[in-house]
Design an enzyme around this catalytic site. Structure first.
Site, PDB file in Angstrom:
ATOM      1  N   GLU A  77      30.815  34.979  22.307  1.00 14.93           N
ATOM      2  CA  GLU A  77      30.987  34.548  20.873  1.00 14.93           C
ATOM      3  C   GLU A  77      30.142  33.195  20.408  1.00 14.93           C
ATOM      4  O   GLU A  77      30.050  33.354  19.639  1.00 14.93           O
ATOM      5  CB  GLU A  77      32.214  33.861  20.905  1.00 14.93           C
ATOM      6  CG  GLU A  77      33.197  33.492  19.942  1.00 14.93           C
ATOM      7  CD  GLU A  77      33.969  35.231  19.029  1.00 14.93           C
ATOM      8  OE1 GLU A  77      33.120  36.024  19.630  1.00 14.93           O
ATOM      9  OE2 GLU A  77      33.496  34.869  17.420  1.00 14.93           O
ATOM     10  N   HIS A 101      26.427  38.809  17.976  1.00 19.19           N
ATOM     11  CA  HIS A 101      26.516  38.807  19.490  1.00 19.19           C
ATOM     12  C   HIS A 101      25.117  40.870  19.378  1.00 19.19           C
ATOM     13  O   HIS A 101      25.628  40.636  20.835  1.00 19.19           O
ATOM     14  CB  HIS A 101      28.376  39.994  19.176  1.00 19.19           C
ATOM     15  CG  HIS A 101      28.970  39.371  19.121  1.00 19.19           C
ATOM     16  ND1 HIS A 101      29.271  38.539  19.781  1.00 19.19           N
ATOM     17  CD2 HIS A 101      29.634  38.920  18.542  1.00 19.19           C
ATOM     18  CE1 HIS A 101      30.492  37.553  20.435  1.00 19.19           C
ATOM     19  NE2 HIS A 101      31.028  38.271  18.527  1.00 19.19           N
ATOM     20  N   HIS A 161      27.789  37.422  12.117  1.00 15.93           N
ATOM     21  CA  HIS A 161      28.397  36.655  13.185  1.00 15.93           C
ATOM     22  C   HIS A 161      27.873  38.861  14.195  1.00 15.93           C
ATOM     23  O   HIS A 161      27.440  38.319  15.388  1.00 15.93           O
ATOM     24  CB  HIS A 161      29.815  37.265  13.064  1.00 15.93           C
ATOM     25  CG  HIS A 161      30.782  37.030  14.258  1.00 15.93           C
ATOM     26  ND1 HIS A 161      31.391  35.862  14.337  1.00 15.93           N
ATOM     27  CD2 HIS A 161      31.768  37.925  14.926  1.00 15.93           C
ATOM     28  CE1 HIS A 161      31.952  35.813  15.314  1.00 15.93           C
ATOM     29  NE2 HIS A 161      32.419  37.213  15.670  1.00 15.93           N
ATOM     30  N   GLU A 162      27.975  39.748  13.681  1.00 11.32           N
ATOM     31  CA  GLU A 162      27.808  41.006  14.351  1.00 11.32           C
ATOM     32  C   GLU A 162      26.968  40.916  15.331  1.00 11.32           C
ATOM     33  O   GLU A 162      26.542  41.435  16.313  1.00 11.32           O
ATOM     34  CB  GLU A 162      29.010  42.365  13.868  1.00 11.32           C
ATOM     35  CG  GLU A 162      30.055  41.952  13.844  1.00 11.32           C
ATOM     36  CD  GLU A 162      31.318  41.645  14.727  1.00 11.32           C
ATOM     37  OE1 GLU A 162      30.734  42.123  16.156  1.00 11.32           O
ATOM     38  OE2 GLU A 162      32.278  41.627  14.275  1.00 11.32           O
TER      39      GLU A 162
END
Lengths: 502, 502
Positions: free
Chosen positions: A296, A270, A266-267
């Site tokens: 996001e 980003h 997820h990170e």
């Protein structure tokens, strides 16, 4: 002369970005490195620098240049990039100008100080410890909305910080479409006879080996470790000081390998966005991400659409088996795949599955909107939270720690942020549908562990533009249509109908 | 009215300290955390904030308040604390004001650029590569001396940055006393038949276990890990963002346990000073350390006088043996003690023993003073260095890399810094002699691993005062006399006569 004016303006703007970047370092350090007792003065230091930033941004010199350029923008004398810069700086400037310096400092200090108090309150499961801070923050945010002005709900004024060019009405529309799909679909899943076994993910995984694995995955999908770091913090996050220094964090559980992996992917999503913005555009909106929703969409695309797909794990699962042979040696990929995609209503948002996740967001969105509109009071939050939770998830909340106190956002003053998570999910599905049309054999590439094509596509279509397009314009440009919930709904329906044999 | 003026002034000053503290975080992060590619923009960010700091410090508003308070100081209308604040801010302000912005920028740019060139020159062992930069720096530092003004030697104007209220004459006096003791004493040691064996310190010590041990020692002697951190960097350093957030670093060698320990104890000495300054004094000279010499006295007292003493290791050595039984199990404390105190003239300052260390400093002090006074030329430095080295140490310098090019200070523009290292050693011995008089059974306490008494003594007598007293006034107040070399000489003579059976 226009050229010269623009050059001067960019120089002044650069100092603002330098200062803002420094503040990001202070925040990152606070989360990742700072010793406990440093908190009180760090709050003041951040408050002081935030005040400084505000002063620079609203100074007479800066205003003068900006006003002159705004006139040029209005009379159509600027090219696309210049227009983007002036339009977006003007947006922020008009907002900042309306906020008195004392207010800015107070907000920055209050939210910086609240972080630790919230963390303590959560640890002690003591909502009342956090309540006075929360009330202060809500008052300040309501005051902010009044100061900057709004049409319709005062919540729009806060939403605008994280997702510009949208409003409560638009969000309520897509959210209600989503809700009317999710609740019956969840009911079907609950009735399904397919029972995946999450226990296959549980075991004994030394943290050191996990750290190595997480760095390997992040690197493999494209994160540049010479231009960034992966650290540990309680609540995973990423922040880009600039495209060549992007920091992200994750957190580990010794008995659950996937706990860290999903956060890390997820990170990394980003961070790939941050690293993908051209460095030469640093120092203006051309070097900034579009919105939190679009940000996001990048994390969700990597974490879920790719990171929880069969294709992705066809490549990575044998590696996992090799690194943890004792544990995964005898577990089949298909069982692993089912385990990482179990749908099961649960208390913690960050641990939610793809199907229920957006219900968490809808709940929070409704609550914080009501808080800002003044139709509910902070004192009543635990009860309101727990009642709504029962209604949407059919679960009784066991403690405030796992309920109303679980998220960092309110203590950080980030009211208006939550909806961007769901917008991100919607954008992600919509973008990915386009990418699949554009890239020949994309899924085959993923199965081979080749992430270059999808990353290049994201760079070219999204990352490199900075704020050149707003979120809605970008969506149309890249996908041919406005934000729509159907792509996400189709994606969820297809994937989970197969898994749950619906 | 005076009260109000002071309050206003303190507020303005506080913002300056906040900004300065933020810059320290950026520097720390750069050394400890920052990914490689972040360097270029980090330099610009720090530069921009440093310019901001200069602007604040020399702004019209700030000057006005300061001038008004300076008048009150001169007419004796301020109390002790207020006097300290105005006196010390005035000192810095008067200096800053005399330096034109262009000069400040040129010096910053030149020294920033020189760091890399010096590093390359050292690596290539090529003094001529560094020479043009060094000449520029010397010219600029001589110009700085002219701009700020001086009495006697222009070197006094540079010394003043690091060790205020002292001068060349005072330093030459104590240094010459020291030299006339050290050179013959070293000759005696060389003739001694006692031969310690440094190889007992060599072994295989896993870094993870070393980190634990170093943290244990730092904590045991008083470092508060809730108000600070111990990290890793190439060159160990400490920095206090404020007394409740003090960062220090060390570096590890897998085959040499003591390599990290001595650095850690040294940096802990610095950090205990930073943590010992009352937090409520943050934001003015009352919350700052006195001088580099006094700072160094704290690190040296812990690193050498305590950290290389038999008493200290009577407590810690059994712990070392328990943690590394394979290695230290059979080595006697007396052999360990001798090994960590071997005296052996060698080329590199940072690896020097207690006896020869100050000869390294005296050599550098003499050279840089002559450079600034113009009695020697930069071109001749390698020859001058090597000749002096032969004279003081009896060793031929093998290459400029291990000679004139070894230190970072000149390339960084830190001319006037070196003497503070030796002043630190002298102050340390003088302070410790007083502490032994004041504290009953101090050495017995140390042997039991009780460091509370000595730390409390340092806190009470040195740390808590901030800049209330200048270094010379403090020495007299605490020890009853001015800075004297005799305490250090007595300490060295007693300790090493015993070790070397002289």
């Amino acid at each position: 002369m226009s050229q010269k004016l623009m050059e001067e303006f960019k120089k002044e703007l650069m100092d603002i970005y330098y200062l803002s970047s420094a503040i990001s370092v202070l925040h990152w350090d606070q989360e990742v490195s700072m010793p406990q007792k440093g908190n009180e003065l760090r709050a003041k230091i951040i408050g002081s620098l935030a005040g400084e930033l505000h002063n620079k941004f609203t100074s007479a010199d800066f205003s003068k240049s900006l006003l002159a350029l705004k006139k040029k923008l209005d009379s159509g004398k600027l090219n696309d990039e210049e227009s983007c810069i002036v339009r977006e700086v003007w947006r922020e400037f008009s907002r900042e100008k309306k906020l008195p310096l004392d207010f800015v400092k107070e907000l920055a200090e209050t939210t910086s100080r609240s972080q630790l108090i919230w963390a303590q309150a959560r640890e002690k499961n003591d909502f009342k410890l956090f309540l006075p801070q929360l009330k202060k923050i809500i008052d300040l945010k309501r005051k902010e909305a009044e100061l900057v002005g709004f049409k319709g709900s005062p919540y729009n004024a806060l939403l605008d910080i994280f997702e510009p060019y949208t409003n409560v009405e638009e969000i309520e529309m897509v959210f209600s479409e989503l809700k009317s799909f999710l609740i019956p679909f969840l009911a079907k899943i609950k009735k399904s006879k397919v029972k995946a076994n999450r226990s296959v993910l549980k075991g004994d995984f030394p943290i050191e080996k996990q750290i190595e694995l997480n760095k390997f995955i992040a690197s493999k999908i494209g994160f540049d470790f010479e231009a960034g770091k992966l650290d540990v913090s309680t609540h995973p996050f990423s922040t880009g000081f600039h495209p060549q220094d992007v920091r992200m964090t994750t957190r580990y559980k010794k008995d659950d390998l996937f706990y860290a992996i999903s956060s890390t992917i997820h990170e990394t999503g980003h961070s790939l966005y941050e690293q993908g913005i051209p460095i030469e555009n640093f120092g203006s909106p051309m070097g900034e991400s579009i919105s939190h929703g679009i940000h996001e969409s990048q994390s969700r695309l990597w974490e879920n659409i790719l990171g929880k797909s069969e294709d992705f794990w066809q490549y990575f699962y044998p590696i996992l088996q090799k690194r943890f042979p004792k544990h995964f040696g005898k577990i089949k990929l298909s069982d692993f795949y089912k385990a990482i995609n179990i749908v099961s209503p649960s208390l913690i948002r960050t641990e939610a599955d793809e199907v229920t996740y957006n219900l968490h967001i809808i709940l929070r969105f409704e609550i914080e909107k009501d808080l800002i509109e003044g139709s509910i009071a902070a004192e009543d939050l635990p009860k309101i939270w727990n009642d709504k939770f029962k209604e949407y998830f059919g679960i009784k909340v066991s403690s405030d720690k796992s309920g109303v106190l679980q998220d960092v956002h309110w203590s950080g003053g980030m009211i208006g942020y939550f909806p961007t998570y769901t917008l991100g999910n919607l954008y992600a599905a919509q973008f990915y549908a386009s990418a699949k049309r554009d890239i020949l054999n994309l899924e085959k590439e993923i199965r081979k562990g080749q992430f270059g094509h999808i990353l290049a596509w994201l760079r070219k279509n999204i990352h490199i533009h900075g704020k050149l397009f707003s979120a809605d314009v970008l969506a149309e440009k890249v996908t041919g249509e406005k934000l729509a919930s159907k792509y996400f709904i189709e994606y969820i329906e297809k994937k989970y109908s197969k898994i749950y044999n619906i």
